[in-house]
Design a protein around this motif. Structure first.
Motif, mmCIF file in Angstrom:
data_model
loop_
_atom_site.group_PDB
_atom_site.id
_atom_site.type_symbol
_atom_site.label_atom_id
_atom_site.label_comp_id
_atom_site.label_asym_id
_atom_site.label_seq_id
_atom_site.Cartn_x
_atom_site.Cartn_y
_atom_site.Cartn_z
ATOM 1 N N ILE A 133 0.835 -1.079 0.028
ATOM 2 C CA ILE A 133 -0.081 0.138 0.119
ATOM 3 C C ILE A 133 0.937 1.165 -0.076
ATOM 4 O O ILE A 133 0.646 2.166 -0.679
ATOM 5 N N GLY A 134 1.900 1.193 0.831
ATOM 6 C CA GLY A 134 2.669 2.319 1.091
ATOM 7 C C GLY A 134 3.611 2.869 -0.077
ATOM 8 O O GLY A 134 4.067 4.003 -0.406
ATOM 9 N N ALA A 135 4.060 1.940 -1.083
ATOM 10 C CA ALA A 135 4.974 2.362 -2.025
ATOM 11 C C ALA A 135 4.633 3.382 -2.830
ATOM 12 O O ALA A 135 5.127 4.261 -2.977
ATOM 13 N N PRO A 136 3.298 3.156 -3.708
ATOM 14 C CA PRO A 136 2.811 4.413 -4.473
ATOM 15 C C PRO A 136 2.516 5.315 -3.829
ATOM 16 O O PRO A 136 2.535 6.588 -4.084
ATOM 17 N N LEU A 137 1.775 5.259 -2.635
ATOM 18 C CA LEU A 137 1.149 6.413 -1.838
ATOM 19 C C LEU A 137 2.328 6.939 -1.244
ATOM 20 O O LEU A 137 2.430 8.466 -1.369
ATOM 21 N N PHE A 197 11.564 9.883 5.596
ATOM 22 C CA PHE A 197 11.048 8.473 5.544
ATOM 23 C C PHE A 197 11.958 7.610 6.603
ATOM 24 O O PHE A 197 11.582 6.961 7.304
ATOM 25 N N LEU A 198 13.373 7.873 6.478
ATOM 26 C CA LEU A 198 14.314 7.249 7.290
ATOM 27 C C LEU A 198 14.027 7.606 8.654
ATOM 28 O O LEU A 198 14.271 6.513 9.676
ATOM 29 N N LEU A 199 13.800 8.619 8.977
ATOM 30 C CA LEU A 199 13.642 9.079 10.553
ATOM 31 C C LEU A 199 12.336 8.597 11.248
ATOM 32 O O LEU A 199 12.598 8.155 12.299
ATOM 33 N N ALA A 203 12.038 5.817 14.052
ATOM 34 C CA ALA A 203 11.293 6.116 15.297
ATOM 35 C C ALA A 203 10.279 5.102 15.657
ATOM 36 O O ALA A 203 10.199 4.671 16.988
ATOM 37 N N VAL A 204 9.696 4.382 14.902
ATOM 38 C CA VAL A 204 8.942 3.345 15.172
ATOM 39 C C VAL A 204 9.400 2.050 15.441
ATOM 40 O O VAL A 204 8.927 1.234 16.062
ATOM 41 N N HIS A 205 10.768 2.185 15.047
ATOM 42 C CA HIS A 205 11.650 0.653 15.846
ATOM 43 C C HIS A 205 12.013 1.169 17.022
ATOM 44 O O HIS A 205 11.940 0.062 17.866
ATOM 45 N N ARG A 240 5.016 -1.835 13.092
ATOM 46 C CA ARG A 240 5.391 -2.573 11.794
ATOM 47 C C ARG A 240 4.838 -2.068 10.655
ATOM 48 O O ARG A 240 5.319 -2.109 9.439
ATOM 49 N N VAL A 241 3.490 -1.567 10.536
ATOM 50 C CA VAL A 241 2.771 -1.178 9.562
ATOM 51 C C VAL A 241 3.520 0.252 8.944
ATOM 52 O O VAL A 241 3.785 0.436 7.890
ATOM 53 N N VAL A 242 3.443 1.089 10.081
ATOM 54 C CA VAL A 242 4.132 2.404 9.835
ATOM 55 C C VAL A 242 5.746 2.435 9.250
ATOM 56 O O VAL A 242 6.114 3.079 8.415
ATOM 57 N N GLY A 243 6.419 1.415 10.190
ATOM 58 C CA GLY A 243 7.843 1.324 9.558
ATOM 59 C C GLY A 243 7.783 0.714 8.009
ATOM 60 O O GLY A 243 8.609 1.237 7.166
ATOM 61 N N ALA A 244 6.608 -0.202 7.636
ATOM 62 C CA ALA A 244 6.683 -0.588 6.337
ATOM 63 C C ALA A 244 6.348 0.641 5.190
ATOM 64 O O ALA A 244 6.822 0.731 4.213
ATOM 65 N N LEU A 245 5.352 1.465 5.690
ATOM 66 C CA LEU A 245 5.009 2.696 4.780
ATOM 67 C C LEU A 245 6.209 3.483 4.524
ATOM 68 O O LEU A 245 6.585 3.833 3.576
#
Length: 396
Positions: free
Chosen positions: A53-57, A74-76, A80-82, A98-103
């Motif tokens: 979901i996150g790649a194109p969005l 994106f990296l920060l 943060a989520v980790h 995990r979801v936010v990290g994947a986005l």
């Protein structure tokens, strides 16, 4: 090759480690969080879904920023989520992390692919893509055993902290090495890039990427039970087998990067045939330890050599949509990474045996090869990757 591209590869390595390391941590997470192993396993599915979901969005969102700023944001967020995942005692928070990290990972990878392609020479997009994917393949080699070792020594949370530590050098390196730039005022924008993505050839390439990656991860996901139940090797051999696959993946990306810009059809054609044959031979000979060890390496090489070439070809086929092309390439690969193992799980659940995922990998490779042949016979033949955009425009 500009140094900044290698910097991006370092960040991709850290993020790829996060994606792969959970395979060795699920039991510890389940025990610590008080959930079942199956529930803990949803952390992997959640990450894959977030990537799709996150790649194109996220790529579309990042178009409004200079690329260095987008990469840093994106990296920060990923870091943060980790941190949040490492300190939480609530499984729902960990799942959300995990979801936010994947986005964030998806957005970073999409922008990184576009950035690397833009910084490389016009006929070197394949080499630039290979550098980034080398980070993913090294994560395959180091992420699974590394995460498992950290989990055994200091608990699963140590693996999350390790991902944060790995990401820190990339933050400073991006600040110093990636040009600040500015959003391109002449760029077509989201709608303009979406129109460019209507190219039939690009859609075929994305489908091929999903099929090849589905075959790759169907076979890779179930290597451990295959090795112990069919090949007859002890459990202690499993990390070595996984590392062999990762080393083969690195070899495939490296070789693919050297050939993808000059002989793409040769690599995709012969590589596709060899990939199909390799999965079939692997399924037939899995009871032989020597054959298993050899074919794990060979299939890793072929899978990532063909896969990395397809990503670079997507970039050549969509020069008018550089950011979203990277985003949709990332999404397509993760569709394959989710569907392939799911098909393998169905085959195992209905009792088809531990070899069945390999046969499914062969089937997916066969569908990919047939699709490529049909597409090639119905359209103009690209001579090299550098001339592919011209051919694509003619096809449209």
């Amino acid at each position: 090759m500009p140094f900044a591209i290698y910097v991006l590869g370092l960040a991709v390595f850290a993020q790829g480690t996060s994606e792969f390391m959970l395979s060795g941590l699920v039991e510890d997470i389940a025990r610590d969080m008080g959930v079942s192993i199956g529930t803990a396993g949803t952390l992997t599915s959640a990450f894959a879904l977030g990537m799709i979901i996150g790649a194109p969005l996220m790529a579309a969102a990042g178009m409004h920023w200079p690329r260095r700023r987008a990469l840093l944001v994106f990296l920060l967020v990923f870091m943060a989520v980790h941190v949040a995942g490492a300190v939480t005692a609530d499984f729902a928070v960990l799942l959300g992390a995990r979801v936010v990290g994947a986005l964030a990972n998806a957005g970073f990878l999409a922008v990184a692919v576009a950035t690397a392609a833009g910084m490389a020479a016009p006929n070197a997009k394949g080499r630039a893509t290979a550098v980034l994917l080398a980070g993913v393949t090294l994560a395959c080699v180091a992420g699974v055993p590394g995460g498992a070792v950290l989990g055994q020594l200091w608990g699963w949370r140590a693996a999350f902290w390790a991902v944060v530590v790995l990401s820190v050098p990339a933050v400073f390196a991006i600040v110093r090495s990636v040009p600040a730039g500015a959003p391109d005022a002449a760029a077509p924008g989201v709608r303009g890039e979406l129109r460019a993505l209507r190219s039939p050839r690009l859609l075929v390439i994305l489908l091929l990427g999903a099929l090849v990656n589905g075959a790759t991860f169907c076979g890779f996901t179930y290597l451990a039970p295959l090795v112990t139940n069919v090949t007859g090797l002890a459990q202690t051999w499993v990390p070595l087998v996984l590392a062999l696959f990762g080393l083969g993946s690195f070899a495939g990306v490296t070789a693919g990067g050297r050939l993808a810009d000059t002989r793409p059809l040769w690599l995709l054609g012969y590589g596709g045939v060899a990939l199909l044959a390799g999965w079939a031979v692997f399924a037939l000979s899995a009871s032989c330890p020597a054959a298993t060890l050899l074919l794990v390496f060979v299939q890793g090489t072929l899978s990532f050599g063909v896969g990395s070439t397809l990503i670079s070809q997507a970039l050549y086929a969509a020069t008018e949509a550089p950011t979203l092309a990277g985003g949709f390439s990332t999404a397509a690969l993760n569709v394959g990474a989710m569907v392939g193992p799911s098909l393998g799980a169905v085959a195992l659940d209905v009792g088809l045996g531990y070899r069945s995922p390999l046969w499914i990998s062969a089937l997916l490779a066969a569908v990919a090869l047939l699709t490529g042949v049909i597409a090639l016979t119905r359209g103009p033949r690209p001579r090299t990757m550098a001339t592919a955009p011209t051919d694509t425009a003619a096809a449209e």
